[in-house]
Design an enzyme around this catalytic site. Sequence first.
Site, PDB file in Angstrom:
ATOM      1  N   CYS A  93       0.801  -1.225   0.000  1.00 34.05           N
ATOM      2  CA  CYS A  93       0.000   0.000   0.000  1.00 34.05           C
ATOM      3  C   CYS A  93       0.833   1.273   0.000  1.00 34.05           C
ATOM      4  O   CYS A  93       0.286   2.370  -0.006  1.00 34.05           O
ATOM      5  CB  CYS A  93      -0.942  -0.018   1.201  1.00 34.05           C
TER       6      CYS A  93
ATOM      7  N   HIS B   9      -2.825   7.675   6.464  1.00 35.00           N
ATOM      8  CA  HIS B   9      -3.041   6.370   5.834  1.00 35.00           C
ATOM      9  C   HIS B   9      -4.442   5.882   6.188  1.00 35.00           C
ATOM     10  O   HIS B   9      -5.156   5.408   5.313  1.00 35.00           O
ATOM     11  CB  HIS B   9      -1.966   5.388   6.307  1.00 35.00           C
TER      12      HIS B   9
ATOM     13  N   LYS C  32      -9.637   7.864   2.557  1.00 39.98           N
ATOM     14  CA  LYS C  32     -10.082   6.483   2.317  1.00 39.98           C
ATOM     15  C   LYS C  32     -11.505   6.265   2.822  1.00 39.98           C
ATOM     16  O   LYS C  32     -12.158   5.294   2.421  1.00 39.98           O
ATOM     17  CB  LYS C  32      -9.134   5.492   2.994  1.00 39.98           C
TER      18      LYS C  32
ATOM     19  N   HIS D  59      -9.754   1.845  -0.071  1.00 43.93           N
ATOM     20  CA  HIS D  59      -8.294   1.700  -0.076  1.00 43.93           C
ATOM     21  C   HIS D  59      -7.841   1.211  -1.456  1.00 43.93           C
ATOM     22  O   HIS D  59      -8.073   0.061  -1.820  1.00 43.93           O
ATOM     23  CB  HIS D  59      -7.884   0.702   1.010  1.00 43.93           C
TER      24      HIS D  59
ATOM     25  N   PHE E  89       1.776  -3.740   4.051  1.00 46.97           N
ATOM     26  CA  PHE E  89       2.168  -5.048   4.561  1.00 46.97           C
ATOM     27  C   PHE E  89       3.676  -5.237   4.375  1.00 46.97           C
ATOM     28  O   PHE E  89       4.273  -4.759   3.414  1.00 46.97           O
ATOM     29  CB  PHE E  89       1.434  -6.157   3.819  1.00 46.97           C
TER      30      PHE E  89
END
Length: 412
Positions: A162, A302, A336, A341, A400
């Site tokens: 991401c 984020h 978001k 996302h 991740f």
Amino acid sequence: MERVVVTGIGLVTPLAIGTRESWESVLAGQSGIGPITMFDTSAYRVKIAGEVKNWEPSLFIEKKKLKELDRFAEFALGAAKLALADANLNLSDEERELSGTIIGVGLGGLATLEKTKQTIMDKGPGKVSPYAIPGIISNLAAGQVSMAHGLKGPSFCTTSACSSGAHAIGEATQWIRRGLAPVMLAGGSEATISPVGIGGFEAMFALSKRNAEPAQASRPFDTARDGFVAGEGGAVLVLESLSRAQARGARIYAEVTGYGATSDAYHLTQPAPEGEGAQRAMRMALRDAKLDAECVDYINAHGTSTPVGDVAESLAILKVFGARAADHKLWVSSTKSMTGHLLGAAGALEAAFSALALYHGQVPPTINLDNQDPACTLDYVAHHARSRELRHVLSNSFGFGGTNVCLALSRV
């Protein structure tokens, strides 16, 4: 060292196709999330996503080219064409030799991969399309944009989950700073609303299952959040040296003043305690921009709407900004909440929204923030956009594997 500015923005999002349309929708607090229509979700627990609606690739791409392209590459080509038109950019032959494109992609052509596997199962390998591999591999977003516009400088893909789109902008900025390229197209694209994409994230219990209320499903920093909502789309920025932009009288949205990139080195999917890696990324971006934390007015978080991630990011912001964040002088929001996302494209889209916020003096809201989590104590610009004279903003992207990026953008 060259200074780097944003002179064009192209957006293809779940909110709208077009930069002005997407920006107006996000300021209005509109949600682009709805029921999945791209495949049958009857066997899935998750039935909602942020799809790009009414996408007609032939408006941006020659029809004969479409057989080569997965949907993620279509979005990249569409966003790049919009960005170049927005920048009113003309390059000499010499400049085209040096100018390039870096586009982040998280997962590549999942739909083409799924289709190819089914063809092998049903008809055998002899029926596989010669365009299967070019449709799947992630670097073909940048490659197709490079070919479409004759950009012969660096062309590659950043793949960092991401953070991919934010890494692309940061790395492209470095090429211009070093004087190696006068112009770069940078951004992200993603199209993973497919059986593998949704099924994989569903298996990780990462996605919201608020199927009956899709527009309320993405709710960063709210006590009722239950996971992120997958989205798709593309975002491309035209990055240009300040000297070149000023010489041609270009409209300048913002300057990219800082780039921070770190790794948690901690866990496969969970952030480090108190967002330690995110803290270092933000501090690195501030150092790179030669900014004091007191100068930052807004952070596009984020903010994915996951129980652990939102708390970790909030704590990281508090650690870096201290009283400025605690006293609500620093505004934070998660777009978001409206777009979902966009994975590999998220960082690019949110950097674009950050540049537009600087240019227009308007901060997008966090919608669906009805009951703020007591562990998330910042001012998240709940429900409605606000106006404010902005000097410097940050855009956070985490992924991740513990990858973290922070971009600092400033008014010129």
